[in-house]
Design a protein around this motif. Structure first.
Motif, PDB file in Angstrom:
ATOM      1  N   ASN A  21      -8.805  -6.460  -7.261  1.00  0.00           N
ATOM      2  CA  ASN A  21      -8.129  -5.201  -6.956  1.00  0.00           C
ATOM      3  C   ASN A  21      -6.738  -5.512  -6.403  1.00  0.00           C
ATOM      4  O   ASN A  21      -6.381  -6.677  -6.179  1.00  0.00           O
ATOM      5  CB  ASN A  21      -8.954  -4.352  -5.988  1.00  0.00           C
ATOM      6  CG  ASN A  21      -9.173  -5.033  -4.641  1.00  0.00           C
ATOM      7  OD1 ASN A  21      -8.335  -5.797  -4.175  1.00  0.00           O
ATOM      8  ND2 ASN A  21     -10.309  -4.750  -4.012  1.00  0.00           N
ATOM      9  N   PHE A  22      -5.962  -4.465  -6.152  1.00  0.00           N
ATOM     10  CA  PHE A  22      -4.562  -4.709  -5.792  1.00  0.00           C
ATOM     11  C   PHE A  22      -4.423  -5.417  -4.441  1.00  0.00           C
ATOM     12  O   PHE A  22      -3.478  -6.172  -4.219  1.00  0.00           O
ATOM     13  CB  PHE A  22      -3.757  -3.406  -5.829  1.00  0.00           C
ATOM     14  CG  PHE A  22      -3.944  -2.499  -4.656  1.00  0.00           C
ATOM     15  CD1 PHE A  22      -3.050  -2.521  -3.594  1.00  0.00           C
ATOM     16  CD2 PHE A  22      -4.999  -1.599  -4.608  1.00  0.00           C
ATOM     17  CE1 PHE A  22      -3.207  -1.683  -2.509  1.00  0.00           C
ATOM     18  CE2 PHE A  22      -5.158  -0.750  -3.523  1.00  0.00           C
ATOM     19  CZ  PHE A  22      -4.268  -0.786  -2.467  1.00  0.00           C
ATOM     20  N   THR A  78       0.830  -1.207   0.000  1.00  0.00           N
ATOM     21  CA  THR A  78       0.000   0.000   0.000  1.00  0.00           C
ATOM     22  C   THR A  78       0.865   1.257   0.000  1.00  0.00           C
ATOM     23  O   THR A  78       0.601   2.214  -0.742  1.00  0.00           O
ATOM     24  CB  THR A  78      -0.921   0.000   1.239  1.00  0.00           C
ATOM     25  OG1 THR A  78      -1.739  -1.163   1.215  1.00  0.00           O
ATOM     26  CG2 THR A  78      -1.800   1.240   1.270  1.00  0.00           C
ATOM     27  N   SER A  87       5.810  -2.507  -6.786  1.00  0.00           N
ATOM     28  CA  SER A  87       5.281  -2.445  -5.420  1.00  0.00           C
ATOM     29  C   SER A  87       5.166  -3.846  -4.824  1.00  0.00           C
ATOM     30  O   SER A  87       5.518  -4.079  -3.665  1.00  0.00           O
ATOM     31  CB  SER A  87       3.906  -1.762  -5.419  1.00  0.00           C
ATOM     32  OG  SER A  87       3.983  -0.445  -5.884  1.00  0.00           O
ATOM     33  N   PHE A 129       2.647   1.551  -3.496  1.00  0.00           N
ATOM     34  CA  PHE A 129       1.731   1.771  -4.615  1.00  0.00           C
ATOM     35  C   PHE A 129       1.008   3.112  -4.523  1.00  0.00           C
ATOM     36  O   PHE A 129       0.896   3.849  -5.518  1.00  0.00           O
ATOM     37  CB  PHE A 129       0.713   0.632  -4.671  1.00  0.00           C
ATOM     38  CG  PHE A 129      -0.195   0.669  -5.864  1.00  0.00           C
ATOM     39  CD1 PHE A 129       0.297   0.395  -7.145  1.00  0.00           C
ATOM     40  CD2 PHE A 129      -1.544   0.972  -5.721  1.00  0.00           C
ATOM     41  CE1 PHE A 129      -0.542   0.426  -8.252  1.00  0.00           C
ATOM     42  CE2 PHE A 129      -2.390   1.007  -6.818  1.00  0.00           C
ATOM     43  CZ  PHE A 129      -1.886   0.726  -8.084  1.00  0.00           C
ATOM     44  N   GLU A 130       0.555   3.451  -3.308  1.00  0.00           N
ATOM     45  CA  GLU A 130      -0.267   4.648  -3.180  1.00  0.00           C
ATOM     46  C   GLU A 130       0.511   5.890  -2.745  1.00  0.00           C
ATOM     47  O   GLU A 130       0.139   7.006  -3.102  1.00  0.00           O
ATOM     48  CB  GLU A 130      -1.410   4.390  -2.196  1.00  0.00           C
ATOM     49  CG  GLU A 130      -2.396   3.322  -2.682  1.00  0.00           C
ATOM     50  CD  GLU A 130      -3.655   3.263  -1.835  1.00  0.00           C
ATOM     51  OE1 GLU A 130      -3.600   3.688  -0.663  1.00  0.00           O
ATOM     52  OE2 GLU A 130      -4.687   2.803  -2.360  1.00  0.00           O
ATOM     53  N   VAL A 131       1.586   5.711  -1.983  1.00  0.00           N
ATOM     54  CA  VAL A 131       2.345   6.858  -1.494  1.00  0.00           C
ATOM     55  C   VAL A 131       3.547   7.148  -2.379  1.00  0.00           C
ATOM     56  O   VAL A 131       3.770   8.285  -2.807  1.00  0.00           O
ATOM     57  CB  VAL A 131       2.794   6.641  -0.034  1.00  0.00           C
ATOM     58  CG1 VAL A 131       3.626   7.830   0.463  1.00  0.00           C
ATOM     59  CG2 VAL A 131       1.589   6.427   0.872  1.00  0.00           C
ATOM     60  N   ASN A 148       4.765   1.441  -9.821  1.00  0.00           N
ATOM     61  CA  ASN A 148       3.777   0.623 -10.529  1.00  0.00           C
ATOM     62  C   ASN A 148       3.513  -0.638  -9.714  1.00  0.00           C
ATOM     63  O   ASN A 148       4.251  -0.954  -8.779  1.00  0.00           O
ATOM     64  CB  ASN A 148       4.212   0.303 -11.960  1.00  0.00           C
ATOM     65  CG  ASN A 148       5.476  -0.554 -12.005  1.00  0.00           C
ATOM     66  OD1 ASN A 148       5.673  -1.454 -11.197  1.00  0.00           O
ATOM     67  ND2 ASN A 148       6.353  -0.263 -12.968  1.00  0.00           N
ATOM     68  N   PHE A 149       2.461  -1.368 -10.062  1.00  0.00           N
ATOM     69  CA  PHE A 149       2.047  -2.469  -9.201  1.00  0.00           C
ATOM     70  C   PHE A 149       3.108  -3.564  -9.096  1.00  0.00           C
ATOM     71  O   PHE A 149       3.370  -4.084  -8.008  1.00  0.00           O
ATOM     72  CB  PHE A 149       0.728  -3.089  -9.692  1.00  0.00           C
ATOM     73  CG  PHE A 149       0.278  -4.243  -8.833  1.00  0.00           C
ATOM     74  CD1 PHE A 149      -0.318  -4.018  -7.606  1.00  0.00           C
ATOM     75  CD2 PHE A 149       0.512  -5.554  -9.221  1.00  0.00           C
ATOM     76  CE1 PHE A 149      -0.691  -5.074  -6.789  1.00  0.00           C
ATOM     77  CE2 PHE A 149       0.142  -6.615  -8.410  1.00  0.00           C
ATOM     78  CZ  PHE A 149      -0.473  -6.366  -7.187  1.00  0.00           C
ATOM     79  N   ASP A 178       3.994   5.853  -5.334  1.00  0.00           N
ATOM     80  CA  ASP A 178       3.529   5.850  -6.719  1.00  0.00           C
ATOM     81  C   ASP A 178       4.347   4.890  -7.605  1.00  0.00           C
ATOM     82  O   ASP A 178       4.573   5.158  -8.790  1.00  0.00           O
ATOM     83  CB  ASP A 178       3.566   7.267  -7.302  1.00  0.00           C
ATOM     84  CG  ASP A 178       2.644   7.414  -8.503  1.00  0.00           C
ATOM     85  OD1 ASP A 178       1.646   6.666  -8.572  1.00  0.00           O
ATOM     86  OD2 ASP A 178       2.932   8.259  -9.381  1.00  0.00           O
TER      87      ASP A 178
END
Length: 376
Positions: free
Chosen positions: A350-351, A274, A287, A277-279, A283-284, A281
């Protein structure tokens, strides 16, 4: 020379009872315990088998020194092996006596009831247990308030396997016929600290009947010397044994602990995933890779302390073990990242769900292979 050998053979009297004493850092307890056993078992042919896990305080050296002038004492000095259950099993397996007993080295068990326990076994009981919770037995003197509550809770949990036939299934003080031990030993777990619970559950299942169990009350005494071995590890291994026995031994205790560590790794994995991926940025795929590497490291540390405490890697072996763990788990990591990426990029999940699917997939593979290559 032949005449001397014949004389030794004629003078030798095979022991009726082998008293197994598993030890780790119990040097100050050994000599006075042997004296107490000699007084308690006067008139009974017996031997004392000290099974020591290479104690750094020199317990094995002292036991061997005592054995030089006391032929009824011997020592099994274990190198590279640790664990109370496996020590008890190894000690009982080395015995040729008709009966075997297990007693702690710390003097908390009352050795004076051993003759009474032996009489009950001779009368037909499969297992005779020294109990703190029946008759006039008590554990108040040997336990703090918190340890007392913990012991009572563990006793109630153990009842899931033993029913109400035993008031003290957590006892480490018991006696049984060696012939019974020989029947069930192939299926006993060598992991953990509560061998009696394993013997009863395995015996009931293997023999197809309830074992006949007799309890002899005693007062649990304060430790004579040294420190208690109770720890979070003992608690975790006990809970693992309960679940393992409920599964009828299909799931070994070590796998359950490995899975527990793996579950904590999932939390670590998702937290890092998390964040990356979200902070950050990422790619999946990147991450997921970063999360997997961090989780593998924490899993290695926890497994080394918990799952494989009896094979704990230290010093140089800690680092080579870490590299081995990375290498072995990299195969699971490839599948982990690939499967998770496919699930996410094809919008099948979802991720978070994709990350969980990838992490769970590698648990069984990692357990089986690291057991062979890392903690062999």
């Amino acid at each position: 020379m032949t005449e001397l050998k014949n004389m030794s053979a004629q003078n030798w009297i095979s022991p009726t009872l082998s008293v197994i004493v598993p030890t780790f850092n119990e040097r100050d307890n050994i000599a006075p315990l042997i004296e107490k056993l000699e007084a308690a078992l006067a008139g009974t042919t017996f031997e004392v088998i000290i099974v020591d896990d290479n104690s750094p305080d020199g317990t094995a050296d002292l036991a061997k020194q005592i054995a030089t002038h006391k032929p009824h004492v011997r020592c099994i000095h274990r190198i590279g092996r640790r664990g109370l259950s496996s020590a008890c099993i190894e000690g009982m397996a080395s015995s040729a006596a008709e009966f075997v007993a297990v007693i702690d080295a710390d003097h908390q068990h009352d050795e004076t009831i051993l003759t009474q326990m032996l009489e009950q076994a001779r009368a037909g009981s499969d297992i005779v247990v020294g109990s703190r919770y029946t008759g006039e037995g008590s554990s108040q003197e040997g336990f703090s308030a918190s340890r007392q509550k913990g012991s009572e809770l563990a006793t109630r949990l153990s009842g899931l396997l033993t029913g109400k036939a035993l008031s003290d299934p957590m006892s480490g003080f018991f006696l049984l016929r060696r012939s019974l031990f020989n029947q069930i030993v192939p299926r006993l777990s060598r992991e953990g600290f509560k061998i009696l619970l394993d013997i009863i559950a395995t015996g009931n299942r293997q023999l197809g009947r309830k074992l006949t169990i007799t309890e002899v009350p005693y007062t649990f005494r304060p430790r004579f010397a040294g420190e208690s071995k109770m720890s979070a590890l003992v608690v975790a291994q006990f809970l693992g044994l309960i679940v393992s026995q409920i599964s009828r031994g299909i799931l070994p205790t070590s796998f359950l602990l490995f899975s527990l560590v793996g579950a904590s790794g999932v939390v670590v994995h998702l937290s890092v995933l998390t964040f990356a991926f979200e902070v950050l940025d990422f790619n999946f795929a990147n991450s997921q890779l970063a999360a997997t590497l961090v989780a593998m490291t924490t899993n290695y540390l926890l497994n080394n302390e918990l799952t494989y405490a009896d094979k704990k890697l230290t010093g140089r072996r800690f680092w080579t073990g870490l590299l081995s763990f990375y290498l072995v788990c990299s195969f699971g990591t490839l599948a982990n990242v690939s499967v998770a990426s496919v699930l996410f990029e094809t919008h099948m999940a979802n991720f978070i769900v994709a990350g969980i699917a990838g992490a769970v997939m590698s648990v069984v593979f990692n357990y089986a292979v690291t057991r062979i290559f890392t903690w062999r």
